[in-house]
Design an enzyme around this catalytic site. Sequence first.
Site, mmCIF file in Angstrom:
data_model
loop_
_atom_site.group_PDB
_atom_site.id
_atom_site.type_symbol
_atom_site.label_atom_id
_atom_site.label_comp_id
_atom_site.label_asym_id
_atom_site.label_seq_id
_atom_site.Cartn_x
_atom_site.Cartn_y
_atom_site.Cartn_z
ATOM 1 N N HIS A 1 29.901 54.298 57.659
ATOM 2 C CA HIS A 1 29.106 53.645 58.702
ATOM 3 C C HIS A 1 29.601 54.141 60.053
ATOM 4 C CE1 HIS A 1 27.414 49.626 56.903
ATOM 5 N NE2 HIS A 1 26.959 50.692 56.261
ATOM 6 N N GLU B 1 25.281 59.490 57.412
ATOM 7 C CA GLU B 1 25.989 58.671 56.440
ATOM 8 C C GLU B 1 26.317 59.529 55.216
ATOM 9 O OE1 GLU B 1 24.696 54.715 54.096
ATOM 10 O OE2 GLU B 1 24.649 54.514 56.264
ATOM 11 N N ASP C 1 22.966 47.118 51.910
ATOM 12 C CA ASP C 1 24.183 47.401 51.137
ATOM 13 C C ASP C 1 24.435 46.300 50.112
ATOM 14 O OD1 ASP C 1 24.812 49.717 52.571
ATOM 15 O OD2 ASP C 1 26.027 48.621 54.033
ATOM 16 N N HIS D 1 30.633 54.584 51.071
ATOM 17 C CA HIS D 1 29.805 55.298 52.038
ATOM 18 C C HIS D 1 30.320 55.016 53.438
ATOM 19 C CE1 HIS D 1 27.650 51.412 52.060
ATOM 20 N NE2 HIS D 1 27.160 51.751 53.239
HETATM 21 ZN ZN LIG Z 1 25.958 50.711 54.533
#
Ligand SMILES: [Zn+2]
Length: 159
Positions: A102, A38, A113, A100
């Site tokens: 995934h 990530e 999140d 970010h």
């Molecule tokens: Zn996430």
Amino acid sequence: MQFMNTWKVPGGDQLVYLQQQPLEVFGRYIQDGTDSKEAGGILLGHVRGEHLEIIEATEPSTMDRRFRYLFERMTFFHHRLAMKRWSDSHGLIRYVGEWHTHPQDYPTPSSTDLHEWQILAADRRDERPLLALIVGCQSLHVEYMHCTGKRQVLKHGVE
Ligand SMILES: [Zn+2]
């Protein structure tokens, strides 16, 4: 892969427009490999009336570990950069949110999140909602998180 650059708040006229730089950064970190990590950073933008233009997405810095979860990130570097952009632009370019990746085609936020975004939204000094963005393999997830926990998930395109 070319992600959509215009996103719309449902039930209103507010738009979020992504410039080329953030789209290119997202493209570099798409999590399509089995062991890819990530990645993420902050979003810097320019408020234009009720609309928001995203000018820059910061990349994972050498000071960051590539983090597994959002809350493990070291925010120092990113926020120092945000302060520099703010002063260099005389307050035009500001911190507007977070991004970010995934490893999902059409990403959806995890409960972690949502929790983290709400904390970040409550921390904002300008009391604007946090723009929270997840980069998937096929699409982006874009939403506004308000300090109250109210969410507004944006839809792509202009109708
Ligand atoms: Zn996430």
